[in-house]
Scaffold this active site. Structure first.
Site, mmCIF file in Angstrom:
data_model
loop_
_atom_site.group_PDB
_atom_site.id
_atom_site.type_symbol
_atom_site.label_atom_id
_atom_site.label_comp_id
_atom_site.label_asym_id
_atom_site.label_seq_id
_atom_site.Cartn_x
_atom_site.Cartn_y
_atom_site.Cartn_z
ATOM 1 N N GLY A 13 103.983 23.719 51.193
ATOM 2 C CA GLY A 13 103.733 24.136 51.187
ATOM 3 C C GLY A 13 102.511 23.417 51.238
ATOM 4 O O GLY A 13 102.347 22.147 51.742
ATOM 5 N N GLY A 16 97.044 20.550 48.035
ATOM 6 C CA GLY A 16 96.001 19.331 48.226
ATOM 7 C C GLY A 16 97.815 19.239 47.333
ATOM 8 O O GLY A 16 98.307 17.690 48.483
ATOM 9 N N ALA A 17 99.210 19.024 46.751
ATOM 10 C CA ALA A 17 100.095 18.232 46.529
ATOM 11 C C ALA A 17 100.987 18.167 47.766
ATOM 12 O O ALA A 17 101.244 17.265 47.901
ATOM 13 C CB ALA A 17 100.486 19.479 45.465
ATOM 14 N N PHE A 117 83.679 18.151 30.658
ATOM 15 C CA PHE A 117 84.582 19.031 30.897
ATOM 16 C C PHE A 117 85.071 19.564 29.318
ATOM 17 O O PHE A 117 85.480 18.650 28.620
ATOM 18 C CB PHE A 117 85.695 19.118 31.834
ATOM 19 C CG PHE A 117 86.211 19.882 32.797
ATOM 20 C CD1 PHE A 117 84.791 20.187 33.802
ATOM 21 C CD2 PHE A 117 86.815 20.371 32.793
ATOM 22 C CE1 PHE A 117 84.309 20.464 34.668
ATOM 23 C CE2 PHE A 117 86.647 21.557 34.035
ATOM 24 C CZ PHE A 117 85.617 21.173 35.183
ATOM 25 N N GLN A 237 98.251 29.528 31.507
ATOM 26 C CA GLN A 237 97.625 29.359 30.513
ATOM 27 C C GLN A 237 95.983 30.094 31.598
ATOM 28 O O GLN A 237 96.409 31.048 32.689
ATOM 29 C CB GLN A 237 96.619 27.770 31.492
ATOM 30 C CG GLN A 237 95.006 28.081 30.956
ATOM 31 C CD GLN A 237 94.504 26.116 31.010
ATOM 32 O OE1 GLN A 237 94.301 25.638 32.368
ATOM 33 N NE2 GLN A 237 94.790 25.660 30.549
ATOM 34 N N HIS A 239 92.084 31.346 31.785
ATOM 35 C CA HIS A 239 90.891 30.312 31.631
ATOM 36 C C HIS A 239 90.022 31.274 31.211
ATOM 37 O O HIS A 239 90.294 32.646 31.303
ATOM 38 C CB HIS A 239 90.873 30.100 32.695
ATOM 39 C CG HIS A 239 89.509 29.240 33.433
ATOM 40 N ND1 HIS A 239 88.697 29.648 33.013
ATOM 41 C CD2 HIS A 239 89.312 28.112 33.883
ATOM 42 C CE1 HIS A 239 87.728 28.600 33.293
ATOM 43 N NE2 HIS A 239 87.989 27.502 34.077
ATOM 44 N N LEU A 249 87.586 32.515 38.961
ATOM 45 C CA LEU A 249 87.019 32.029 38.004
ATOM 46 C C LEU A 249 85.731 31.422 37.906
ATOM 47 O O LEU A 249 85.013 31.284 38.764
ATOM 48 C CB LEU A 249 88.184 30.621 38.530
ATOM 49 C CG LEU A 249 87.782 29.269 37.682
ATOM 50 C CD1 LEU A 249 88.206 29.317 36.345
ATOM 51 C CD2 LEU A 249 88.298 28.395 38.928
ATOM 52 N N GLU A 252 84.657 25.641 33.881
ATOM 53 C CA GLU A 252 84.240 25.140 32.969
ATOM 54 C C GLU A 252 82.946 24.433 32.784
ATOM 55 O O GLU A 252 82.539 23.770 32.380
ATOM 56 C CB GLU A 252 85.911 24.596 32.624
ATOM 57 C CG GLU A 252 85.303 24.504 30.942
ATOM 58 C CD GLU A 252 86.892 23.364 30.523
ATOM 59 O OE1 GLU A 252 87.750 24.998 31.267
ATOM 60 O OE2 GLU A 252 87.360 22.531 30.196
ATOM 61 N N ARG A 283 90.851 25.030 26.953
ATOM 62 C CA ARG A 283 91.081 26.434 26.920
ATOM 63 C C ARG A 283 91.703 27.889 26.306
ATOM 64 O O ARG A 283 91.354 28.409 26.004
ATOM 65 C CB ARG A 283 91.741 26.295 28.872
ATOM 66 C CG ARG A 283 91.146 25.596 29.545
ATOM 67 C CD ARG A 283 91.118 25.835 30.986
ATOM 68 N NE ARG A 283 90.598 24.988 31.973
ATOM 69 C CZ ARG A 283 90.099 24.651 33.632
ATOM 70 N NH1 ARG A 283 91.507 25.269 33.827
ATOM 71 N NH2 ARG A 283 89.558 24.375 33.172
ATOM 72 N N HIS A 370 95.370 32.316 34.763
ATOM 73 C CA HIS A 370 95.295 30.358 36.078
ATOM 74 C C HIS A 370 96.070 29.638 35.855
ATOM 75 O O HIS A 370 96.232 29.332 37.187
ATOM 76 C CB HIS A 370 93.785 30.266 34.780
ATOM 77 C CG HIS A 370 93.143 29.285 35.309
ATOM 78 N ND1 HIS A 370 92.962 29.070 36.343
ATOM 79 C CD2 HIS A 370 93.054 28.059 35.362
ATOM 80 C CE1 HIS A 370 91.582 28.209 37.597
ATOM 81 N NE2 HIS A 370 92.163 27.035 36.395
ATOM 82 N N GLU A 401 101.072 22.867 41.528
ATOM 83 C CA GLU A 401 101.523 23.343 39.715
ATOM 84 C C GLU A 401 102.565 23.953 39.701
ATOM 85 O O GLU A 401 103.607 24.038 39.208
ATOM 86 C CB GLU A 401 100.578 24.629 40.399
ATOM 87 C CG GLU A 401 100.745 25.581 39.001
ATOM 88 C CD GLU A 401 99.602 26.700 39.294
ATOM 89 O OE1 GLU A 401 98.027 26.299 39.898
ATOM 90 O OE2 GLU A 401 99.370 27.333 38.847
ATOM 91 N N ARG A 412 97.522 22.643 29.528
ATOM 92 C CA ARG A 412 96.710 21.727 30.638
ATOM 93 C C ARG A 412 94.789 21.708 30.142
ATOM 94 O O ARG A 412 94.460 21.971 29.845
ATOM 95 C CB ARG A 412 96.733 22.077 32.196
ATOM 96 C CG ARG A 412 96.016 20.977 33.079
ATOM 97 C CD ARG A 412 96.315 21.858 34.572
ATOM 98 N NE ARG A 412 95.777 23.089 34.662
ATOM 99 C CZ ARG A 412 94.464 22.863 35.016
ATOM 100 N NH1 ARG A 412 93.315 22.024 34.954
ATOM 101 N NH2 ARG A 412 93.696 24.449 35.836
#
Lengths: 597, 244
Positions: A13, A16-17, A117, A237, A239, A249, A252, A283, A370, A401, A412
């Protein structure tokens, strides 16, 4: 012909992670990233509103407050040691991102800009606090770009457009992965001492979702098939603000900047559901309130959507009513120009897909699937733990995630997904390299690609009496109806029956494209198999949990039940069926109490 | 609901000696994205139709292709945005076609990497953030929006005729760092861009600006980089003629 590669750390993957893990793992081990997409296509890039960290750049804030807000947001299902670790690390991680070049928006004195937020508060006053560090409304895009840039700078090895299909475990430890190269249709075996799974979530099992086509839960499905449980799968979740019908999306941050949700009668209905923070409640609370409004017939024109109103007049009216002020004490007032400068991408989405200008017209929105709070169970170093006793599987890691540390528990908070992938991506990378230095490569099984080859062969030679597109459509509609924002026993049981039918139908699909190169019909078909397995885990875990907590709202069990359910679920796949177990929640400083916003 | 006809470029290197076009007619809504129509064809009519896609709302950059001759993201063009009549779908120009609408992006990403697309700053970082004023941050805001979709570079006539040209996307990403007050790699980047296959291949055609799904004023960014090379001046704002 199958090629075999050898690395010390393999990361699956390139979001980001994964990229964060790659940067840190590569400092101590021979590392490669395998991704089914070009890394810059990853879904981290769709994150908008910001990354939470108690920098205190605009007003007083503390990592302890961020910790408590996250614990409360999780409805007390998050593990408090991990949450505390994440919120403390968040501060340095945001500075690290800035040092890497991330172009954060700035305050007038040149520091990283922060905004309000949902669920993030001043723990003394209970009022919203500016904690979300942002780069306009494309914070995820800037994180993804910055990390990819740094990986290029550091010469990280990438295998782009390779789809990982199997995880190899030998002698109780990781041996590597099997990947399908999209460009050639060849299988590759990647031997590795450590594997970090960072494949993201699985929102594609729901009809209305903010998630990319590629968010098909490949990592969780992979480990489920290899006997590793999935944790807290019943918590997904929704959203509150997805673009009507498309689910895209709307951050928020629109509400952080003063936008409000409005029903058909023109009421700002969140006042009735969360009297303190109103539209900035967390949320799960907002999505449920929206459903209740629509059920009462107060959707716009009686239909299943509401308005998100960020027109300057509306923002200023409610800011005045709330007594909202700027950090310097002056009354909070905005102009259309200021709003547009804070949410340029949202403006573009609204114009492109709805023909709506957000500073002139309200935006039609509905809750959208989401984020997966659940996933592959890990500890706070990213190590995968495989049972009720948190036994580590040597060499296997997960972050972002796809993982369940658990820092998000039952719900979350906004901005915490980016915190999660930066903090735990980094630590998974560091620990995997450390582990690899003291470990040796495991031998490969006799025929490492056997499972993958067999499965592909089956998909390409089915009787073809069923279509992947139809099963996918039916799955998503069914899950949205029965395993969505609200759940009830009858619906969940019906979902179980339907899932059995869908899985049976899946046995009859056939990939018509017999070519080797870029056979995306094959990968789509493979991904549907993943989605079906995950939908089953979600449904079974949701049926078993006879309480309401965070994002899991049971109409037949509307209260949280700490006496029986203050525990994480673990779902194993055994002979095609889901078997559940449970493990305790780690509670350190904050005893569960009623959750009010 | 109405009917739409899509004429789509097809090429499967394992079967076809040369490319051809297939025509599909299907029911569409005016609000359908072109990507939705391609998904429908793949799901219900011809599973072998091959294209890349991921986010489906214009932020990942996967589904750049030519729609009625223009480089576009298939997820950002709606049926109602196009003139009535047949919709022509083809792969991006200037890069080798691998299969149907999928092109080889290797040359594109190689050019991106040539311009050192990362912050260069050799000073030890401060304890907290580096300071940057709002004006300094705004200086390069536009070029931070790039999603590397390749729509601009593949719409550029000089790139079509010479694939060694770094192309607009690489220059956009160079601009993003050249004009970042925190960066110290400007001299090296400008050196790369001053080479024969660098920024001077640009003929100010404006196709890149027209193609960009993120609305980046690419021709302006390129002009600023040219100006920086010629004068060493990073502060003057340059607006190319023709631009509104």
């Amino acid at each position: 012909m199958t090629q075999t590669h050898e690395f010390e750390v393999i990361i699956v993957g390139g979001g980001g992670a994964g990229l964060m893990a790659a940067m840190y793992a590569s400092q101590g081990a021979k590392t490669a990233v395998i991704s089914k997409l070009y890394p810059s296509r990853s879904h981290t890039g769709a994150a908008q509103g910001g990354i939470g960290a108690a920098l205190g750049n605009s007003e007083e804030d503390h990592a302890e407050w961020h910790t408590f807000d996250t614990v409360k947001g999780s409805d007390y299902l998050g593990d408090q040691d991990a949450i505390e670790f994440m919120c403390l690390e968040a501060v340095q991680s945001v500075y690290d991102l800035e040092h890497m070049g991330l172009p954060f928006s700035r305050t007038p004195d040149g520091r990283i800009a922060q905004r309000y937020f949902g669920g993030h508060t001043n723990n003394v006053t209970g009022k919203p606090v500016m904690r979300s560090c942002y780069a306009a409304d494309r914070t995820g895009h800037m994180i993804l770009q910055t990390l990819y840039q740094q990986c290029i700078k550091n010469g990280i090895r990438f295998f782009d457009e390779y789809h990982v299909m199997d995880l190899l475990i030998e002698n109780g430890a990781v041996a590597g992965v099997v990947a399908y190269e999209l460009a050639t249709g060849e299988l590759h075996v990647f031997r590795a001492k450590a594997v970090i799974i960072a494949t993201g979530g699985y929102g594609r099992i729901w009809e209305i979702t903010s998630n990319a086509y590629s968010f098909t839960g490949d990592g969780v499905a992979l480990t489920l098939r290899r006997g590793i449980p999935a944790e807290d799968m019943e918590f997904f979740q929704f959203h509150p603000t997805g673009i009507l019908r498309l689910g895209i999306l709307i951050t928020e941050a629109v509400r952080g900047e003063g936008g409000v949700l409005i029903n058909d009668k023109g009421e700002r209905f969140m006042e009735r559901y969360a009297s303190h923070v109103k539209d900035l409640a967390s949320r799960d609370v907002v999505s449920r309130a929206m459903y209740l409004e629509m059920r009462e017939g107060r959707g716009i024109g009686g239909k299943r959507y509401l308005y998100l109103d960020v027109r300057p007049d509306t923002v200023n009216k409610y800011a005045e009513a709330d007594g909202r002020t700027r950090p310097d004490g002056s009354l909070y007032r905005v102009t259309a120009q200021e709003i547009l400068s804070k949410i340029p991408d949202i403006t573009d989405f609204c114009r492109t897909y709805l023909g709506v200008d957000p500073v002139k017209d309200p935006i039609p929105v509905q809750p959208t699937a989401h984020y997966a709070m659940g996933g592959i169970p890990t500890d706070k170093l990213g190590r995968v733990v495989v049972d009720e006793n948190n036994t580590v599987l040597p060499g296997l890691y997960a972050a972002g995630e796809v993982a369940c540390v658990s820092v998000h528990g039952a719900n979350r908070l906004g901005t915490n997904s980016l915190v999660d992938l930066i903090v735990f991506g980094k630590h998974a990378g560091i620990d995997a390299a450390k582990y690899a230095q003291g470990a040796s490569l495991q031998p490969l099984p006799d025929d490492p690609t056997a499972y993958t080859q067999e499965t592909i062969h089956k998909l390409m030679t089915g009787d073809g009496s069923e279509k992947v597109a139809e099963i996918t459509r039916d799955l998503r509609a069914m899950m949205f109806d029965h395993v969505g924002v609200f759940r009830i026993e009858e619906g969940l049981k019906e979902a179980q029956v339907k899932l059995e039918e869908l899985k049976e139908r899946y046995q009859h699909v056939c990939v018509r494209d017999q070519s080797k190169q870029y056979n995306t019909e094959l990968t789509n078909t493979w991904e549907l198999g993943n989605l079906l397995d995950l939908a089953q885990a979600v449904t079974v875990a949701a049926l078993a949990r006879t309480e309401s907590r965070g994002a899991h709202a049971r109409e037949d069990y509307p209260k949280r039940d700490d006496a029986n359910w203050l525990k994480h679920s673990l779902a194993w796949m055994k002979d095609g069926q889901i078997v559940l177990g449970y493990k305790p929640v780690t509670i350190t400083k904050y005893q569960p109490k009623e959750r009010v916003y | 609901m109405s009917q739409a006809t899509l004429k789509i470029y097809r090429y499967n290197p394992e079967e076809d000696a040369k490319p051809h076009y297939d025509t599909f007619t299907l029911e569409v809504e005016p609000e359908d994205r072109i990507l939705d129509t391609l998904e429908h064809i793949k799901g219900y009519i011809d599973g072998s139709l091959s294209f890349r896609r991921s986010c489906a709302h214009g932020v990942c950059g996967s589904d750049a292709m030519r729609i009625n001759g223009h480089s576009r993201l298939a997820c950002k063009v709606l049926v109602k945005d196009l003139d009535a009549g047949e919709i022509l779908i083809e792969p991006l120009l200037g890069l080798p076609v691998l299969k149907d609408l999928i092109v080889d992006l290797t040359p594109f990403f190689d050019h991106y990497k040539e311009i050192m697309p990362y912050l260069v700053n050799n000073d030890p970082p401060p304890e907290k953030e580096r300071l940057q004023s709002e004006a300094e941050r705004a200086r390069f805001d536009d070029t931070t929006k790039c999603i590397l979709c390749a729509a601009c570079t593949t719409a550029c006539p000089p790139f079509w005729s010479n694939r060694r040209y770094v192309g607009p996307a690489a220059i956009v990403n160079a601009h993003r760092f050249i004009f970042d007050s925190r960066d110290q790699g400007t001299a090296e980047r400008l050196e790369v861009l001053a080479r024969p296959d660098g920024v001077w291949r640009c003929r100010t055609v404006f196709n890149c600006t027209e193609a960009c799904p993120r609305g980046i004023r690419i021709t302006k960014a390129i002009a600023e980089v040219k100006h920086a090379i010629e004068t060493g001046d990073l502060t003057t704002f340059v607006t190319p003629v023709e631009e509104e």
